[in-house]
Design a protein around this motif. Structure first.
Motif, short mmCIF file in Angstrom:
data_model
loop_
_atom_site.label_atom_id
_atom_site.label_comp_id
_atom_site.label_asym_id
_atom_site.label_seq_id
_atom_site.Cartn_x
_atom_site.Cartn_y
_atom_site.Cartn_z
N GLU A 66 -6.62 -8.05 0.91
CA GLU A 66 -7.68 -9.29 -0.13
C GLU A 66 -8.42 -10.39 0.51
OE1 GLU A 66 -5.97 -12.80 -2.20
OE2 GLU A 66 -3.79 -11.50 -1.36
N GLY A 67 -8.05 -9.57 2.10
CA GLY A 67 -8.41 -10.55 2.84
C GLY A 67 -10.25 -9.82 2.97
N ALA A 68 -10.28 -8.62 3.17
CA ALA A 68 -11.57 -8.30 3.17
C ALA A 68 -12.62 -8.32 1.33
CB ALA A 68 -11.68 -6.65 3.30
N LEU A 69 -11.78 -9.07 0.94
CA LEU A 69 -12.16 -9.10 -0.50
C LEU A 69 -13.00 -10.83 -0.46
CD1 LEU A 69 -9.76 -7.65 -3.10
CD2 LEU A 69 -12.23 -6.99 -2.50
N ARG A 70 -12.06 -11.60 0.07
CA ARG A 70 -12.32 -13.24 0.95
C ARG A 70 -13.49 -13.06 1.76
NH1 ARG A 70 -9.02 -17.10 -1.64
NH2 ARG A 70 -6.92 -16.18 -1.51
N GLU A 71 -13.60 -12.10 2.48
CA GLU A 71 -13.92 -11.83 4.07
C GLU A 71 -15.49 -12.04 2.60
OE1 GLU A 71 -15.75 -9.44 7.86
OE2 GLU A 71 -12.93 -9.56 7.34
N ALA A 72 -15.44 -11.21 1.97
CA ALA A 72 -16.64 -10.95 1.78
C ALA A 72 -17.19 -11.93 -0.12
CB ALA A 72 -16.35 -9.18 0.82
N SER A 73 -16.70 -12.41 0.37
CA SER A 73 -17.27 -13.24 -0.85
C SER A 73 -16.88 -12.68 -2.32
CB SER A 73 -18.33 -13.83 -1.14
OG SER A 73 -18.26 -14.78 0.46
N ALA A 124 -16.63 -5.39 5.68
CA ALA A 124 -15.40 -6.06 5.56
C ALA A 124 -13.81 -6.01 5.57
CB ALA A 124 -15.22 -7.54 4.29
N VAL A 125 -14.53 -4.74 5.13
CA VAL A 125 -12.93 -3.42 4.81
C VAL A 125 -13.02 -3.06 6.13
CG1 VAL A 125 -12.19 -1.37 4.29
CG2 VAL A 125 -12.81 -3.14 2.14
N LYS A 126 -14.53 -2.24 6.94
CA LYS A 126 -14.37 -1.91 8.20
C LYS A 126 -13.50 -3.08 9.19
CE LYS A 126 -17.55 0.51 11.72
NZ LYS A 126 -18.21 1.27 11.19
N GLY A 127 -14.12 -3.73 9.35
CA GLY A 127 -13.36 -5.29 9.74
C GLY A 127 -12.34 -5.92 9.75
N GLN A 128 -11.36 -5.36 8.72
CA GLN A 128 -10.09 -5.80 8.57
C GLN A 128 -9.31 -4.75 9.26
OE1 GLN A 128 -8.45 -7.79 6.88
NE2 GLN A 128 -10.15 -9.68 6.50
N LEU A 129 -9.78 -2.99 9.38
CA LEU A 129 -9.36 -2.17 9.40
C LEU A 129 -9.49 -2.04 11.55
CD1 LEU A 129 -10.35 0.94 8.05
CD2 LEU A 129 -7.69 0.16 8.41
N GLU A 130 -10.90 -2.71 12.03
CA GLU A 130 -11.11 -2.67 13.04
C GLU A 130 -9.90 -3.85 13.75
OE1 GLU A 130 -14.81 -3.16 13.90
OE2 GLU A 130 -15.11 -1.15 13.72
#
Length: 161
Positions: A46-53, A100-106
């Motif tokens: 969910e955080g990744a989706l928000r980050e990617a708008s 965004a998904v990669k960023g959340q993982l990192e």
């Protein structure tokens, strides 16, 4: 008890343990040295989706994960092209989501590595204090419960955020 009685005075057991502690402290750290607490789950999606708008695609993304059997964020990243095609995202949107998904993982890996580092440092310091005679061996039990309480507090704080 005999082991600990000898350690503070610099007895036979203290020197080898102190040498191991010294070598461990001097060893360069790497991400591979840490147990980062297992899989990073879909709760970070969910955080990744928000980050990617792209939060409006949350339900469809979860449905896609369910269909694919994906339960970890790493699996989503591995199949990001399939996901973005399924969501019919424009190329720019697909790139934002992948980043965004990669960023959340990192970010989560980094947090877990820092957490492990802090726990290891606390444990090493406790052992050193015991070996140097500044703490009693039963202080390790106290450290264990202090760390568990901190973990519970950190987990509650993350749930709140």
């Amino acid at each position: 008890a005999a082991l600990w009685a000898a350690a503070p005075g610099g007895g036979a057991y203290a020197a080898p343990a102190q040498e191991r502690l010294k070598r461990a402290a001097e060893r360069p750290e790497s991400a591979a040295d840490f147990d980062v607490g297992g899989a990073i789950g879909l709760e970070f999606l969910e955080g990744a989706l928000r980050e990617a708008s792209l939060h409006e695609h949350h339900a469809k993304t979860l449905a896609w994960c369910d269909e694919q059997g994906a339960v970890e964020l790493e699996e989503v990243l591995d199949a990001i092209d399939d996901l973005t095609a399924s969501l019919q995202l424009a190329p720019a949107e697909a790139e934002r989501l992948a980043a965004a998904v990669k960023g959340q993982l990192e970010d989560e890996r980094s947090k877990r590595e820092q957490h492990d580092r802090e726990r290891r440092d606390a444990a090493a310091n406790m052992v050193k204090d015991i070996l140097d005679g500044r703490a009693q061996p039963d202080a390790g039990e106290s450290l264990y419960f202090d760390l568990r309480a901190k973990d519970s507090d950190d987990h509650a704080k993350e749930k709140k955020d």
